[in-house]
Design an enzyme around this catalytic site. Structure first.
Site, mmCIF file in Angstrom:
data_model
loop_
_atom_site.group_PDB
_atom_site.id
_atom_site.type_symbol
_atom_site.label_atom_id
_atom_site.label_comp_id
_atom_site.label_asym_id
_atom_site.label_seq_id
_atom_site.Cartn_x
_atom_site.Cartn_y
_atom_site.Cartn_z
ATOM 1 N N GLY A 145 0.593 -1.084 -0.098
ATOM 2 C CA GLY A 145 0.224 -0.069 0.050
ATOM 3 C C GLY A 145 0.819 1.248 0.033
ATOM 4 O O GLY A 145 1.896 1.393 -0.408
ATOM 5 N N LEU A 146 0.534 2.390 0.330
ATOM 6 C CA LEU A 146 1.123 3.616 0.245
ATOM 7 C C LEU A 146 2.252 3.485 1.148
ATOM 8 O O LEU A 146 3.283 3.952 0.767
ATOM 9 C CB LEU A 146 0.389 4.789 0.650
ATOM 10 C CG LEU A 146 -0.701 5.164 -0.245
ATOM 11 C CD1 LEU A 146 -1.598 6.364 0.225
ATOM 12 C CD2 LEU A 146 0.012 5.837 -1.432
ATOM 13 N N SER A 197 -17.816 10.169 -0.608
ATOM 14 C CA SER A 197 -16.964 11.194 0.090
ATOM 15 C C SER A 197 -17.834 12.002 0.875
ATOM 16 O O SER A 197 -18.984 12.414 0.462
ATOM 17 C CB SER A 197 -16.354 12.226 -1.093
ATOM 18 O OG SER A 197 -15.932 13.210 -0.519
ATOM 19 N N ARG A 227 -16.958 13.404 11.827
ATOM 20 C CA ARG A 227 -17.418 12.070 11.392
ATOM 21 C C ARG A 227 -17.960 11.246 12.502
ATOM 22 O O ARG A 227 -19.150 10.887 12.262
ATOM 23 C CB ARG A 227 -16.333 11.173 10.821
ATOM 24 C CG ARG A 227 -15.738 11.571 9.810
ATOM 25 C CD ARG A 227 -14.580 10.757 9.121
ATOM 26 N NE ARG A 227 -14.153 11.368 7.723
ATOM 27 C CZ ARG A 227 -13.173 10.835 7.239
ATOM 28 N NH1 ARG A 227 -12.411 9.980 7.735
ATOM 29 N NH2 ARG A 227 -12.726 11.356 6.039
ATOM 30 N N HIS A 285 -14.690 2.195 8.971
ATOM 31 C CA HIS A 285 -13.964 3.068 7.793
ATOM 32 C C HIS A 285 -12.138 2.870 7.908
ATOM 33 O O HIS A 285 -11.878 2.754 7.192
ATOM 34 C CB HIS A 285 -14.228 4.264 7.501
ATOM 35 C CG HIS A 285 -13.548 5.163 6.596
ATOM 36 N ND1 HIS A 285 -13.531 4.718 5.086
ATOM 37 C CD2 HIS A 285 -12.874 6.257 6.553
ATOM 38 C CE1 HIS A 285 -12.764 5.499 4.598
ATOM 39 N NE2 HIS A 285 -12.192 6.448 5.179
ATOM 40 N N GLU A 345 -1.364 2.272 8.068
ATOM 41 C CA GLU A 345 -2.396 2.034 9.065
ATOM 42 C C GLU A 345 -2.399 0.942 10.121
ATOM 43 O O GLU A 345 -3.027 0.845 11.048
ATOM 44 C CB GLU A 345 -3.810 1.779 8.300
ATOM 45 C CG GLU A 345 -5.002 1.690 9.112
ATOM 46 C CD GLU A 345 -6.190 1.484 8.159
ATOM 47 O OE1 GLU A 345 -6.025 1.863 6.915
ATOM 48 O OE2 GLU A 345 -7.321 1.175 8.424
ATOM 49 N N LEU A 356 -3.558 8.962 4.332
ATOM 50 C CA LEU A 356 -2.643 8.782 3.002
ATOM 51 C C LEU A 356 -1.259 9.703 3.253
ATOM 52 O O LEU A 356 -0.135 9.254 3.243
ATOM 53 C CB LEU A 356 -3.141 9.426 1.746
ATOM 54 C CG LEU A 356 -4.612 9.087 1.332
ATOM 55 C CD1 LEU A 356 -4.939 9.796 0.242
ATOM 56 C CD2 LEU A 356 -4.548 7.420 1.132
HETATM 57 C C1 LIG Z 1 -12.881 3.910 0.913
HETATM 58 C C2 LIG Z 1 -11.784 4.465 1.668
HETATM 59 C C3 LIG Z 1 -11.435 5.781 1.202
HETATM 60 C C4 LIG Z 1 -10.292 6.266 1.945
HETATM 61 N N1 LIG Z 1 -10.029 7.801 1.575
HETATM 62 C C5 LIG Z 1 -9.172 8.343 2.225
HETATM 63 C C6 LIG Z 1 -8.661 9.773 1.978
HETATM 64 O O1 LIG Z 1 -9.443 10.322 0.891
HETATM 65 N N2 LIG Z 1 -7.665 10.299 2.460
HETATM 66 C C7 LIG Z 1 -7.093 9.524 3.377
HETATM 67 O O2 LIG Z 1 -6.064 10.088 3.953
HETATM 68 N N3 LIG Z 1 -7.079 8.124 3.829
HETATM 69 C C8 LIG Z 1 -8.445 7.693 3.186
HETATM 70 N N4 LIG Z 1 -8.600 6.274 3.475
HETATM 71 C C9 LIG Z 1 -7.750 5.476 4.460
HETATM 72 C C10 LIG Z 1 -6.534 5.002 3.592
HETATM 73 O O3 LIG Z 1 -6.864 4.932 2.329
HETATM 74 C C11 LIG Z 1 -5.931 3.973 4.232
HETATM 75 O O4 LIG Z 1 -5.483 4.110 5.498
HETATM 76 C C12 LIG Z 1 -4.430 3.789 3.833
HETATM 77 O O5 LIG Z 1 -4.409 3.886 2.354
HETATM 78 C C13 LIG Z 1 -3.546 2.709 4.203
HETATM 79 O O6 LIG Z 1 -2.443 2.351 3.678
HETATM 80 P P1 LIG Z 1 -1.336 1.138 4.155
HETATM 81 O O7 LIG Z 1 -0.453 1.378 3.192
HETATM 82 O O8 LIG Z 1 -1.155 1.506 5.570
HETATM 83 O O9 LIG Z 1 -2.086 -0.096 3.871
HETATM 84 P P2 LIG Z 1 -3.040 -0.889 2.445
HETATM 85 O O10 LIG Z 1 -3.072 0.237 1.450
HETATM 86 O O11 LIG Z 1 -4.167 -1.507 3.315
HETATM 87 O O12 LIG Z 1 -2.030 -1.887 2.105
HETATM 88 C C14 LIG Z 1 -1.888 -3.051 3.035
HETATM 89 C C15 LIG Z 1 -0.981 -4.022 2.090
HETATM 90 O O13 LIG Z 1 -0.506 -5.026 2.857
HETATM 91 C C16 LIG Z 1 -0.617 -6.353 2.449
HETATM 92 N N5 LIG Z 1 -0.949 -7.166 3.324
HETATM 93 C C17 LIG Z 1 -1.822 -7.251 4.315
HETATM 94 N N6 LIG Z 1 -1.653 -8.360 4.987
HETATM 95 C C18 LIG Z 1 -1.025 -8.898 4.479
HETATM 96 C C19 LIG Z 1 -0.419 -10.428 4.828
HETATM 97 N N7 LIG Z 1 -0.831 -11.204 5.722
HETATM 98 N N8 LIG Z 1 0.584 -11.015 4.013
HETATM 99 C C20 LIG Z 1 1.008 -10.097 2.906
HETATM 100 N N9 LIG Z 1 0.783 -9.061 2.583
HETATM 101 C C21 LIG Z 1 -0.354 -8.375 3.399
HETATM 102 C C22 LIG Z 1 -1.670 -6.007 1.220
HETATM 103 O O14 LIG Z 1 -1.576 -7.083 0.187
HETATM 104 C C23 LIG Z 1 -1.642 -4.617 0.877
HETATM 105 O O15 LIG Z 1 -0.433 -4.620 -0.207
HETATM 106 C C24 LIG Z 1 -9.705 5.629 2.875
HETATM 107 C C25 LIG Z 1 -9.895 4.326 3.229
HETATM 108 C C26 LIG Z 1 -11.100 3.974 2.564
HETATM 109 C C27 LIG Z 1 -11.394 2.425 2.882
#
Ligand SMILES: Cc1cc2nc3c(=O)[nH]c(=O)nc-3n(C[C@H](O)[C@H](O)[C@H](O)COP(=O)(O)OP(=O)(O)OC[C@H]3O[C@@H](n4cnc5c(N)ncnc54)[C@H](O)[C@@H]3O)c2cc1C
Ligand code: SF4
Ligand code: FES
Lengths: 251, 642, 213
Positions: free
Chosen positions: B46-47, B288, B334, B405, B429, B445
């Protein structure tokens, strides 16, 4: 719940990696609410199969919002089904009628080997991106974001191309199994922006070479890709890719 | 449940604004020539994960990067819509690093660390610079400069966006940086792998065990450090806005190996989602929250009023947010909006077939500004709504309902983003760090990218340079074999139960329990009940679940079973945490602790801390640890939106 | 030179070859059509056109060799593309439907292409590789189109050519990168006009010669 329900007959492609050939199996899909998405309909069928101690249908999915590009199957001969600019997860059952027979097949292309049932291996698309689908900047050295004004139209153009979700429907829908729409979307996105210009030539050449090496077919301007792309990517991007490619070769 | 050792967050000394700079200077550096000797595992693309993997590789480390999906580009971050905050003050409306810092701390209801949040606000500006250089097509104004909008009730315009697809564009940027490193050979990708265990050797994180989701092989990987960026656990509720594969498994496995889990009960519930329409529903779709800028939220005054919205006259409508919060109206935060919607539905005033929805009405806005103006602002959202529900929101009011969410809780990390296990770093996250008890819109993000692009590259260097490493080899070191054994046993166990209920049935039931008792509002009685219910459900799961297929193959039921099994344990941890926090704060609203205005009432005297839980064995009560929060720069105030 | 061959071997390079040679054929067709229109002016006009043409001597040879080379390139590349594209989807769909992109022209390119090749051979046998000392081209035309099967054959053939051009024309612009929302509709329109012109202009000749003249 008072919402309408329908009954359907599914013919689903079942095949394991180890099987030489697959086959279409017939399953009933009963009492399907028209508010369900296509994948939720498959969930219901899978729950039924599981309760009968049979193996459920494998299919790829993740976001179920039409943005991750993970889902996709050919439904009655149409990639992602027949609704325009809609991914399979966003296709809703209200677009089907009671008594319909639905044939569901995986993406078919040499470059997308089958893994199981409706699941295929699309890593070829990642390989194409790795060949050059980026701007070479390391974290840390960037100038202030506003130091380079970019006209709104250009930003918009880049955005439209960048909207590609990498689902592979263009490949699945193309009579030649060509990946040109996908590749052109990335090349166009980056070539439109001033940041992407320095590498534009190298990028186009490298990505096209990699695309060819992956075993995709050749584009013959059938434009089925554009008609099926869930994100409305236009073949104008392919024309742009062609230009970028010639520039890279001849310049 | 008393705390034994106080957790040390390792916040650097010095004035707030200088902490990060000083810390960077004090961190040991890895000699450039030595970087290539280090292996780093990054789980998640993810990000947070993609940015970390790409940046670490740019520095010269060897990275192994894992994800569940078939391509790193599909991580859940792709779905974020609204935007990303940064204290650029391009709008010249009084924003600053300090204001972003303050808003985030206050928005989190004073349950986050000052030091971390200030660093986040500082780094926010670098993120935007880097992302623009990567070619992310942010929205621009006619002069060609970047456009900003205000988001989530902020009083300044500091949100950068790319239509409604900001997460997608940012993730594709990080993904492209990642793929560039894949091409150089510095990153090796392992897609369609699920991490099922963390391997520790001499108390240090030294590798992971994964299941190859296609072949079913249990594989081992060693490294000098492990970075988890595995996202949030909102799917513990079954229905949430998260992607289907989002899970707690990776974090929970680390928890079982000794990483503390912090504030697990802090979950954010978003007010504007498309309501549930049936039991078969698989996920919820976020709309949104910018919609609340023009939409008016209402329900019929009479409970059980089943007339169509157009037939309900003005005098019989209850615009409950506007009535209760005259100054903020429909724009309350929210958690407040969500809670009030649920309250109305609980009174029987909910609308739609299920009675679990409230109206979000654009009729007045359309009458005032014209359909064109409204279409210009929300056209794509209206289309999305119509695609899903089959109803036209220009003609009839939208129906919305709150949905899970985001999860503020996560693995506990210090200022270096290192967990309580040496060498295990947690980003995005998946960690608990920056949002306290409530996250502001457009800040996740920002945090994910700050962690990945700008924090971990420094702090991991400090760890690697200052640590002695024993020789570890996944094929030889016994800890790996032990772990493989355990994982394999668990897989075999799943397949041998051969009961009568499907995995999804258990997941659904768990979700309902948590939604009811550990959701928007909680009380002691409900939480105690939930605990028993979860324990019973868990017991039944291990006796009566049926998982078809084999372990040597792509088996999605088996994958789900593993995730749900962990949720069934983790759910109880959430409940424990909610019980322990005898106050209300942010998203944790315990009905016993509220102000006269029905607002969350904090108890700063006793609960101004991070709650961190240590695993002590299956079916054992986890040990509670406390990290006191110290506020030296801001004054703790009570939120009020009246 | 290596880069050039590499380029031509790439998928886009092959398209480029199809586009450029295709463009040449379309131009040739148009010139050929203008020439043939003299038929409608009667025998004298037509023969004087033929004479003028033959007076160009070596230039004609060059053009002929050029056309032959282009034909070889166009046909062989086309066949390679056809073959490779078949290979790119080893397992076909059980149900295959169009989404609205494909046209008769685009879907039948390889087949119309092969038919045209056959037609060109017959056409050259009819009018080119004949003993020009024994008969004038006009006589050959007259004699050929006196036979009804030939009239039908030629008429059908030019329709096939028109179908081929209906996809080929706009497609070649797309391939060389000339596609823009502003002017693509005009190119597509022009393609249709050219196809119709080809069909009508050539197609009417056999009918005219056999029934009207
Ligand atoms: C619909 C929606 C809209 C949103 N809009 C916004 C917004 O506008 N602005 C904002 O700031 N935030 C927003 N958020 C929140 C934000 O998108 C997330 O908190 C953020 O993208 C999480 O990023 P991350 O890199 O931590 O994890 P994620 O993007 O969830 O990535 C997790 C990664 O870990 C991998 N993974 C997980 N478990 C395992 C495992 N056991 N083994 C191997 N790989 C694994 C997955 O494959 C994935 O690649 C939104 C969330 C949602 C649901
Ligand atoms: S171009 Fe369209 S169809 Fe092709 S991968 Fe991208 S989004 Fe999917
Ligand atoms: S599941 Fe993500 S696009 Fe369909």
């Amino acid at each position: 719940m008072i919402s309408k329900t329908i009954n359907l007959t599914l013919k689903v492609w079942r095949q394991n990696r180890s099987d030489k050939i697959g086959r279409l199996e017939t399953y009933p899909a009963k009492d399907i609410s028209v508010d369900m998405s296509f994948l939720e309909m498959l969930d219901v069928v899978n729950e039924d199969l599981t309760r009968q101690k049979k193996e459920p249908i494998a299919f790829d999915h993740d976001c179920r919002e039409g943005i991750c590009g993970m889902c996709g199957a050919v439904v009655n001969g149409r990639a992602h089904g027949h609704e325009k600019e809609t991914t399979l997860c966003q296709l809703h059952m209200r677009h089907f009628s009671d008594g319909d027979t639905i044939v569901i097949e995986p993406w078919r292309a040499r470059a997308f080997p089958l893994i199981k049932d409706l699941v295929v291996d699309r890593s070829a698309l990642d390989k194409v991106i790795a060949a050059g689908g980026y701007i070479s900047v390391n974290a840390g050295g960037a100038p202030d974001a506003n130091s380079l004004p970019i006209s709104r139209d250009v930003a918009e153009k880049a955005f439209n191309a960048a909207a590609c979700i990498g689902c592979g429907a263009c490949v699945a829908a193309c009579p030649n199994a060509s990946a040109m729409l996908f590749v052109s979307a990335k090349v166009s996105h980056l070539a439109a922006l001033p940041q992407g210009k320095p590498e534009a030539a190298r990028r186009a050449m490298a990505m096209v070479r990699q695309m060819d090496a992956c075993g995709f077919g050749n584009c013959s301007n059938e434009t089925e890709c554009e008609a099926e792309c869930p994100k409305g990517i236009s073949i104008i991007e392919i024309a742009r890719l062609n230009r970028e490619y010639f520039k890279s070769e001849f310049a | 449940m008393s705390s034994e050792v106080k957790l040390d967050a390792k916040i650097p000394d010095g004035p707030l604004a200088e902490k990060w700079d000083r810390h960077q200077f004090n961190l040991k550096l890895v000699n450039p020539a030595n970087k290539k000797k280090f292996q780093i595992i990054v789980v998640g693309t993810g990000l947070a994960g993609a940015s970390a993997a790409a940046t670490l590789a740019e520095l010269g480390y060897n990275v192994k990067n894992f994800c569940i999906q078939d391509s790193p580009r599909r991580a859940h971050s792709i779905a974020a819509q609204g935007g990303i905050n940064a204290a650029k003050n391009y709008a010249n409306d009084g924003d600053s690093v300090w204001r972003l810092f303050y808003d985030t701390i206050k928005g989190g209801d004073f349950r986050a660390r000052e030091g971390n949040v200030y660093r986040l606000a500082q780094l926010s500006c670098n993120i935007i610079d880097h992302c623009v250089a990567q070619g992310i097509p942010f929205a621009r104004d006619y002069g060609g400069l970047l456009d900003n909008r205000s988001f989530g009730g902020a009083q300044v315009s500091r949100t950068f966006y790319a239509k409604g697809q900001t997460g997608q564009q940012l993730l594709l940027g990080a993904y492209s940086a990642l793929m560039r490193q894949v091409a150089t050979g510095k990153v090796t990708l392992f897609p369609r792998r699920e991490m099922l265990d963390l391997v520790t050797v001499d108390g240090k994180a030294r590798g992971i065990v994964t299941r190859n989701l296609i072949t079913g092989d249990i594989e081992t990987y060693d490294a000098h450090a492990v970075v988890l960026a595995t996202g949030g656990y909102g799917n513990v509720f079954n229905l949430s806005t998260n992607a289907m594969a989002s899970n707690v498994t990776a974090a929970f496995r680390a928890y079982k190996k000794g990483a503390y889990f912090a504030n697990p009960c802090f979950t954010q519930i978003h007010p504007t989602c498309i309501p549930v329409h049936g039991t078969y529903q698989s996920k919820l779709t976020l709309m949104s929250e910018s919609l609340r800028n023009d939409g008016r939220v209402w329900v019929p005054k009479k409970p059980g009023d089943k007339r169509r919205p157009a037939e309900i006259p003005e005098s019989e409508r209850d615009y409950f947010l506007e009535n209760k919060y005259p100054s903020f109206g429909n724009l309350v935060p929210r958690d407040v909006a969500s809670r009030n919607a649920k309250e109305q539905c609980d009174k029987g005033k909910g609308v739609g077939e299920t009675g679990l929805a409230v109206y979000l009405d654009f009729a007045d806005a359309i009458a005032r500004d014209g359909e064109d103006v409204i279409a210009g602002k929300y056209g794509n959202l209206f289309e999305m709504y119509e695609k899903i529900t089959g109803e036209n929101p220009y003609k009839t009011p939208m129906m919305i309902y709150p949905a899970v969410h985001y999860t503020m809780g996560g693995l506990w990390v210090d200022y270096n983003l290192m967990s309580t296990i040496d060498g295990l770093f947690v980003l995005g996250e998946a960690n608990f760090s920056d949002h306290g008890a409530n996250r502001l819109g457009a800040s996740a993000l920002m945090q994910g990218l700050a962690d990945g692009y700008f924090v971990i590259p420094y702090t991991i260097g400090g760890y690697l340079a200052g640590t002695e490493f024993a020789d570890v080899n996944a094929a030889k070191t016994p800890e790996f074999a032990e772990s493989v054994d355990a994982v394999q046993r668990r897989v075999d166990k799943f397949l041998s139960i051969n009961g009568n209920r499907t995995v999804s049935e258990f997941h659904r039931e768990l979700g309902l329990i948590l939604w009811e008792h550990c959701g928007m509002s909680r009380n002691e009685e409900g939480l105690v009940k939930a605990k028993t219910l979860i324990q019973n459900l868990r017991r039944e799961f291990w006796e009566n679940v049926y998982i078809p297929g084999t372990g040597q193959d792509l088996n999605q039921s088996l994958e789900n079973a593993g995730r749900v099994a962990d949720y069934l344990e983790f759910g109880e941890l959430m409940v424990n945490d909610a019980l322990e926090r005898k106050e209300s704060c942010g998203c944790h609203f315990n009905t016993a602790y509220q102000t006269d205005e029905n607002e969350a009432k904090r108890d700063d005297e006793n609960f101004c801390h991070v709650a961190a839980w240590e695993y002590t064995g299956d079916d054992e009560t986890p040990r509670f640890h406390k990290e006191p929060l110290v506020f030296e720069n801001v004054e703790l105030s009570q939120r009020s939106y009246k | 030179m290596n880069w050039f061959i590499e380029m031509l071997r790439s998928s886009i390079g092959k398209k480029l070859m199809m586009a450029i040679t295709g463009l040449a054929f379309i131009l040739f067709l148009l010139i050929h059509l203008i020439g043939n229109l003299t038929l409608y002016g009667g025998k004298e006009l037509f023969l004087s056109y033929v004479d003028h043409l033959h007076a160009l001597g070596p230039l004609i040879r060059v053009a002929e060799i050029g056309l032959l080379t282009f034909a070889i390139i166009h046909v062989s590349t086309g066949l390679i593309l056809f073959w490779q594209n078949l290979q790119a989807r080893p397992v076909r769909y059980q149900v295959d439907k169009r989404a609205g992109g494909r046209t008769i022209g685009s879907a039948t390119m390889p087949y119309t292409g092969v038919l045209i090749l056959g037609f060109v051979v017959v056409h050259l046998l009819n009018f080119h590789f004949i003993d020009h000392t024994q008969q004038t081209v006009f006589q050959a035309v007259d004699a050929t189109f006196a036979m009804l099967p030939y009239v039908v054959f030629y008429t059908v053939a030019v329709i096939v050519v028109a179908i081929h051009v209906s996809h080929g024309f706009w497609s070649l612009f797309q391939t060389i990168g000339a596609n823009h929302i502003k002017y693509m509709p005009a190119i597509k329109g022009l393609g249709v006009i050219i196809s119709l012109l080809v069909a009508a202009g050539f197609g009417f000749i056999p009918v005219y010669v056999s029934f009207i003249m």
